[in-house]
Design an enzyme around this catalytic site. Structure first.
Site, PDB file in Angstrom:
ATOM      1  N   LYS A 147      39.291  -8.766  69.387  1.00  0.00           N
ATOM      2  CA  LYS A 147      39.689 -10.039  70.014  1.00  0.00           C
ATOM      3  C   LYS A 147      39.419 -11.191  69.059  1.00  0.00           C
ATOM      4  O   LYS A 147      40.242 -12.103  68.877  1.00  0.00           O
ATOM      5  CB  LYS A 147      38.920 -10.242  71.324  1.00  0.00           C
ATOM      6  CG  LYS A 147      39.067 -11.616  71.963  1.00  0.00           C
ATOM      7  CD  LYS A 147      40.483 -11.898  72.432  1.00  0.00           C
ATOM      8  CE  LYS A 147      40.663 -13.327  72.903  1.00  0.00           C
ATOM      9  NZ  LYS A 147      40.257 -13.579  74.276  1.00  0.00           N
ATOM     10  N   CYS A 166      40.867 -20.735  73.674  1.00  0.00           N
ATOM     11  CA  CYS A 166      40.746 -19.486  72.891  1.00  0.00           C
ATOM     12  C   CYS A 166      40.647 -19.779  71.402  1.00  0.00           C
ATOM     13  O   CYS A 166      39.653 -19.497  70.750  1.00  0.00           O
ATOM     14  CB  CYS A 166      41.964 -18.598  73.130  1.00  0.00           C
ATOM     15  SG  CYS A 166      42.303 -18.261  74.830  1.00  0.00           S
TER      16      CYS A 166
HETATM   17  N1  SAJ Z   1      49.456 -24.285  67.967  1.00  0.00           N
HETATM   18  C1  SAJ Z   1      49.813 -24.913  66.791  1.00  0.00           C
HETATM   19  N2  SAJ Z   1      50.643 -24.267  65.924  1.00  0.00           N
HETATM   20  C2  SAJ Z   1      51.107 -23.010  66.193  1.00  0.00           C
HETATM   21  C3  SAJ Z   1      50.719 -22.388  67.387  1.00  0.00           C
HETATM   22  C4  SAJ Z   1      49.897 -23.035  68.272  1.00  0.00           C
HETATM   23  O1  SAJ Z   1      49.415 -26.042  66.520  1.00  0.00           O
HETATM   24  O2  SAJ Z   1      51.867 -22.480  65.383  1.00  0.00           O
HETATM   25  C5  SAJ Z   1      48.545 -24.970  68.887  1.00  0.00           C
HETATM   26  C6  SAJ Z   1      49.092 -25.118  70.293  1.00  0.00           C
HETATM   27  O3  SAJ Z   1      49.822 -26.317  70.422  1.00  0.00           O
HETATM   28  C7  SAJ Z   1      47.807 -25.159  71.113  1.00  0.00           C
HETATM   29  C8  SAJ Z   1      46.857 -24.249  70.338  1.00  0.00           C
HETATM   30  O4  SAJ Z   1      47.378 -24.174  69.009  1.00  0.00           O
HETATM   31  O5  SAJ Z   1      47.265 -26.451  71.139  1.00  0.00           O
HETATM   32  C9  SAJ Z   1      46.731 -22.849  70.903  1.00  0.00           C
HETATM   33  O6  SAJ Z   1      48.040 -22.373  71.085  1.00  0.00           O
HETATM   34  P1  SAJ Z   1      48.305 -20.819  71.471  1.00  0.00           P
HETATM   35  O7  SAJ Z   1      49.778 -20.600  71.491  1.00  0.00           O
HETATM   36  O8  SAJ Z   1      47.482 -19.954  70.623  1.00  0.00           O
HETATM   37  O9  SAJ Z   1      47.885 -20.772  72.998  1.00  0.00           O
HETATM   38  P2  SAJ Z   1      46.580 -20.254  73.673  1.00  0.00           P
HETATM   39  O10 SAJ Z   1      45.376 -21.025  73.294  1.00  0.00           O
HETATM   40  O11 SAJ Z   1      46.904 -20.155  75.115  1.00  0.00           O
HETATM   41  O12 SAJ Z   1      46.401 -18.827  73.041  1.00  0.00           O
HETATM   42  C10 SAJ Z   1      46.615 -17.686  73.800  1.00  0.00           C
HETATM   43  C11 SAJ Z   1      45.604 -16.764  73.254  1.00  0.00           C
HETATM   44  N3  SAJ Z   1      45.426 -15.664  74.139  1.00  0.00           N
HETATM   45  C12 SAJ Z   1      44.175 -15.169  74.280  1.00  0.00           C
HETATM   46  O13 SAJ Z   1      43.222 -15.545  73.644  1.00  0.00           O
HETATM   47  C13 SAJ Z   1      44.004 -14.136  75.293  1.00  0.00           C
HETATM   48  C14 SAJ Z   1      46.009 -16.288  71.874  1.00  0.00           C
HETATM   49  O14 SAJ Z   1      45.262 -15.119  71.517  1.00  0.00           O
HETATM   50  C15 SAJ Z   1      47.459 -15.901  71.800  1.00  0.00           C
HETATM   51  O15 SAJ Z   1      47.788 -15.624  70.441  1.00  0.00           O
HETATM   52  C16 SAJ Z   1      48.321 -17.046  72.280  1.00  0.00           C
HETATM   53  O16 SAJ Z   1      47.954 -17.276  73.648  1.00  0.00           O
HETATM   54  C17 SAJ Z   1      49.798 -16.676  72.171  1.00  0.00           C
HETATM   55  O17 SAJ Z   1      50.129 -16.048  71.143  1.00  0.00           O
HETATM   56  O18 SAJ Z   1      50.533 -17.050  73.070  1.00  0.00           O
END
Ligand code: SAJ
Length: 453
Positions: free
Chosen positions: A222, A276
């Site tokens: 994880k 996360c």
């Molecule tokens: N973000 C960026 N650039 C990117 C991707 C995301 O700035 O290229 C930002 C988003 O705007 C946000 C943050 O990062 O503020 C997190 O984004 P995220 O898509 O990772 O969303 P989370 O935090 O909901 O991440 C979840 C996580 N799931 C778990 O921990 C169980 C992560 O592991 C997953 O990779 C992610 O969802 C996913 O891929 O959707």
């Protein structure tokens, strides 16, 4: 083990306790109850207990919760909510789904995990199975959870009771990844623990179930996933700063790089939020430091992500200087306060960190978010921007709500500048500055475009 837990898993007579009815515990309770088990939900929040026992969703912002399904399961007494002690007593499988935040110094805060472990330990019986779904650093389940369980039960992990780590992989609000279909990782304190954990999850998880050799391997899996994401976002944010100085449009370059099979696109922006990617890497850094290893690259990536709200503020200041706009007296509207698009979740939201930077600079910021009512925003202590009857000089895109991509900014007659904190907007009649999109390119187009009108 004295009891035939495997048989109880197979005939569904095993009683399941879930501690922590949040983004993980609530959906998990529903799918386990739906699979035929009796689920006792242990919660510290009286409000959540009351709502749940009335068959109401205590987390209405979770779109994936089927209210009718929940109501039926409560009416059939397949889901019962109570305080943690009551829920843990006389159950055979206990699942820890409590939050694992950080202290202000970014060190792991395992207060809730220790409390849940103490609660479980007090009524733990030989042959029980304890599962930790809470995301912790490698080694913490063994050194903290198992230790507290043993201290409070007088029993021995792996010998008298089973322990499994199966870190949650919930993606809140993303209906493409439902809890049933998300692949699961399971690692136990012993092979028999791993095996019984897998047999249990197979009863309600449709996604692939992968077993690993230890608690630490499951925890590390994880942590690796989320560190990988934080690292890639951290680098693309750094690369964006280079693009801003070099006439390169990062979105064009990411699109082009994505034609390569081994390139996974990540995008720069106003920052990284959520519970996360902002937090799990620090649990990994802490576990590594305990082992005498410094994860410098990961720490630098996290600092890169944490620098972005300030970086976007500097872009705003630079643009105002260049355009002769007096930022202190300009009216700034922040569009979107959630940590990512299409969610109401504001935990660690970079948009709100950005808003706080402006407020501290004495720049009044007015907020608009289509997923919140004006009253909800005001109740958060925010000044609101009313599209119907207000104007502003500057709009900053704080998160990538889909509604913003087709928003008609012409309706804001006094608008002079847009800072697109998520690089989501098409060309506009006013100058648009993105993150790493080398705003001069876009501004030239915008001015050229606007002179045609
Ligand atoms: N973000 C960026 N650039 C990117 C991707 C995301 O700035 O290229 C930002 C988003 O705007 C946000 C943050 O990062 O503020 C997190 O984004 P995220 O898509 O990772 O969303 P989370 O935090 O909901 O991440 C979840 C996580 N799931 C778990 O921990 C169980 C992560 O592991 C997953 O990779 C992610 O969802 C996913 O891929 O959707």
């Amino acid at each position: 083990m004295v009891k035939n837990l495997l048989g109880m898993v197979e005939d569904k007579s095993a009683r399941v306790c879930i501690l922590g009815i949040g983004y993980v515990g609530l959906p998990l309770s529903i799918i386990i109850a739906q699979a035929g088990y009796k689920v006792l939900c242990g919660e510290v929040s009286e409000k959540k207990i009351n709502l749940l026992n009335r068959g109401l969703n205590p987390l209405p912002e979770l779109k994936e919760i089927d209210g009718n399904k929940l109501k039926c399961l409560v009416e059939e007494k397949r889901i019962i909510a109570s305080d943690p002690e009551t829920a843990a007593t006389n159950t055979d499988i206990k699942i820890i789904c409590v939050p694992t935040p950080m202290f202000p110094d970014k060190s792991p805060d395992l207060t809730s995990v220790k409390s849940a472990s103490r609660t479980i330990g007090k009524s733990l019986k030989r042959g029980d199975l304890v599962i930790s779904e809470s995301s912790v650093g490698p080694g913490m389940t063994r050194k903290v959870t198992c230790k507290v369980l043993e201290e409070n039960s007088g029993l021995k992990a792996g010998q008298d009771f089973h322990v499994v780590a199966s870190p949650e992989r919930i993606d809140p609000g993303n209906l493409a990844h439902t809890i049933e279909t998300i692949p699961k990782i399971i690692g136990g304190v012993s092979d028999s623990s791993t095996s019984i954990g897998k047999s249990f999850y197979q009863k309600f998880i449709e996604g692939e179930i992968t077993t690993v050799s230890s608690l630490e391997a499951a925890e590390a899996t994880k942590m690796l996933e989320n560190a990988y994401r934080a690292l890639n976002i951290g680098f693309i944010n750094e690369f964006a700063k280079f693009c801003d100085t070099s006439g390169i449009d990062i979105m064009e370059v990411v699109r082009a790089a994505s034609t390569k099979w081994s390139f996974q696109p990540h995008y720069p922006g106003i920052g990284v939020g959520g519970h996360c990617i902002t937090k799990d890497p620090y649990y990994l850094i802490s576990a590594a430091e305990e082992a005498g290893v410094e994860l410098k690259t990961l720490r630098n990536a996290l600092w890169s992500n944490e620098s972005m709200p300030h970086y976007v503020f500097n872009l705003l200041k630079k643009d105002c200087d260049e355009m002769g706009l007096e930022l202190k007296t300009a009216k700034v509207a922040l569009f979107g306060i959630a940590y990512k698009g299409d969610t109401r979740d504001i935990r660690n939201s970079p948009a709100l960190i950005f808003q706080n930077i402006l407020e501290r600079q004495g720049i009044a910021t007015y907020v608009y978010d289509p997923l919140f009512t004006e009253k909800e925003l005001k109740d958060m202590g925010l000044k609101t921007f009313n599209l119907e009857n207000e104007q502003c000089d500057i709009v900053v895109i704080g998160c990538d709500h889909p509604q913003f991509k087709s928003f008609d900014f012409k309706q804001i007659k006094s608008l002079k500048l847009i800072i697109d904190g998520r690089n989501i907007l098409p060309k506009q009649d006013v100058p648009v500055t993105g993150v790493g999109t080398n705003s001069n390119l876009r501004r030239k187009d915008a001015i050229h475009h606007s002179t045609r009108i």
